[in-house]
Write a protein that holds these residues in place. Structure first.
Motif, short mmCIF file in Angstrom:
data_model
loop_
_atom_site.label_atom_id
_atom_site.label_comp_id
_atom_site.label_asym_id
_atom_site.label_seq_id
_atom_site.Cartn_x
_atom_site.Cartn_y
_atom_site.Cartn_z
N TYR A 1 106.11 74.04 -21.26
CA TYR A 1 105.33 72.94 -20.71
C TYR A 1 105.90 71.59 -21.15
N ASN B 1 98.89 72.11 -12.19
CA ASN B 1 98.17 73.12 -11.41
C ASN B 1 98.31 74.51 -12.04
N TRP B 2 99.49 74.80 -12.59
CA TRP B 2 99.68 76.11 -13.23
C TRP B 2 98.86 76.22 -14.50
N LEU C 1 95.35 76.80 -13.28
CA LEU C 1 95.23 78.16 -12.74
C LEU C 1 95.02 79.17 -13.87
N CYS C 2 95.81 79.06 -14.92
CA CYS C 2 95.71 80.02 -16.03
C CYS C 2 94.39 79.87 -16.78
N MET D 1 97.90 84.18 -9.76
CA MET D 1 99.32 83.91 -10.00
C MET D 1 100.18 84.51 -8.89
N ALA E 1 99.81 82.34 -5.85
CA ALA E 1 100.55 81.08 -6.00
C ALA E 1 102.05 81.30 -5.83
N LEU F 1 109.76 79.12 -10.96
CA LEU F 1 108.39 79.64 -11.00
C LEU F 1 108.05 80.26 -12.35
N LEU G 1 107.25 77.44 -14.70
CA LEU G 1 105.93 76.87 -14.43
C LEU G 1 104.83 77.81 -14.91
N ALA G 2 104.97 79.10 -14.61
CA ALA G 2 103.97 80.07 -15.05
C ALA G 2 103.88 80.12 -16.57
N GLY H 1 101.96 77.27 -17.93
CA GLY H 1 100.54 77.51 -17.79
C GLY H 1 100.01 78.49 -18.82
N TRP I 1 102.96 89.73 -16.78
CA TRP I 1 103.38 88.33 -16.66
C TRP I 1 104.13 87.83 -17.89
#
Length: 237
Positions: A92, A110-111, A114-115, A128, A131, A153, A156-157, A160, A177
């Motif tokens: 991050y 946004n990620w 979302l988490c 996830m 997205a 991606l 970004l994930a 999050g 994940w």
């Protein structure tokens, strides 16, 4: 009796919850699962083991409770818990430096949202996948190698997921994940959790999730430590 709802299990399969107010004087003991879901909670996968376990459960009914040993004796296990080491270098923070206050800031935040918006990994994982599926469609116009988009991606994930601050992996969706995160120590932990279930619960889970399989296949070009079975291709890389 009809279930009143479902809760997540450790192995990617929802468990039905039943309620019978006459079952016990203790209100907390009036909620229960059926025999099949008890076996799922114990990680018993093969039909033969489940059939034998069900017979053993029937023989024990009415004898003062069901001991977990009956599940262990028929292919069950305790829920695996894989420790997670929190990385010093955060994805991050790295992405914040890169995107600044530009257009990429929205995607990054946004990620994180979302988490944090989901209280369990079953719901979080579905969000996830949705997205990533949407992002992959938009990235088709890039005409870039698949691993370029997958790496973006994954970063970004990971940014999050860092907001969750989790100390261990205790379910299949989380392991799936963490196994494709941008941190090598998280990938190792996720793969370790999943490996005993690569031909059973995890194989069932990825079979119905093509977006995840495609994402992993592209991630393997960026993260060469990932085994091929993680995207449904038999055997380790």
């Amino acid at each position: 009796m009809k279930p009143i709802g479902t809760i997540p299990s450790p192995y990617g399969v929802p468990l039905k919850v039943f309620h019978d107010p006459e079952r016990s004087d203790n209100p907390d003991d009036c909620y229960f699962h059926d025999a099949n879901d008890c076996m799922t909670m114990a990680g018993i996968h093969t039909p033969a083991d489940r059939q034998k376990c069900f017979a053993a459960m029937k023989a024990l009914m009415g004898r003062g409770g069901m001991h977990f040993q009956v599940f262990l004796d028929h292919g069950g296990r305790k829920i695996p818990r894989e420790p997670l080491v929190q990385p010093i270098a955060k994805a991050y923070d790295e992405l914040r430096l890169v995107v600044g206050n530009g257009e990429g800031r929205g995607a990054l935040e946004n990620w994180a949202t979302l988490c944090l918006d989901h209280s369990d990994w079953a719901a979080r994982s579905k969000a996830m996948i949705d997205a990533i599926g949407s992002a992959r469609k938009e990235m088709k116009s890039w005409q870039a190698p698949g691993f370029v988009g997958a790496l973006s991606l994954a970063k970004l994930a990971t940014g999050g997921m860092e907001h969750l601050g989790e100390q261990e992996i205790d379910c299949l969706e989380a392991a799936a994940w963490y196994a494709v995160s941008a941190h090598s120590q998280w990938r190792e932990a996720g793969v370790r959790w999943l490996e005993p279930f690569r031909d059973t619960w995890f194989a069932d889970w990825i079979r119905t999730r093509p977006v995840y399989r495609r994402h992993v296949a592209d991630c393997r070009e960026a993260f060469t430590d990932l085994p091929s079975w993680l995207c449904g291709k038999g055997g380790a890389a």
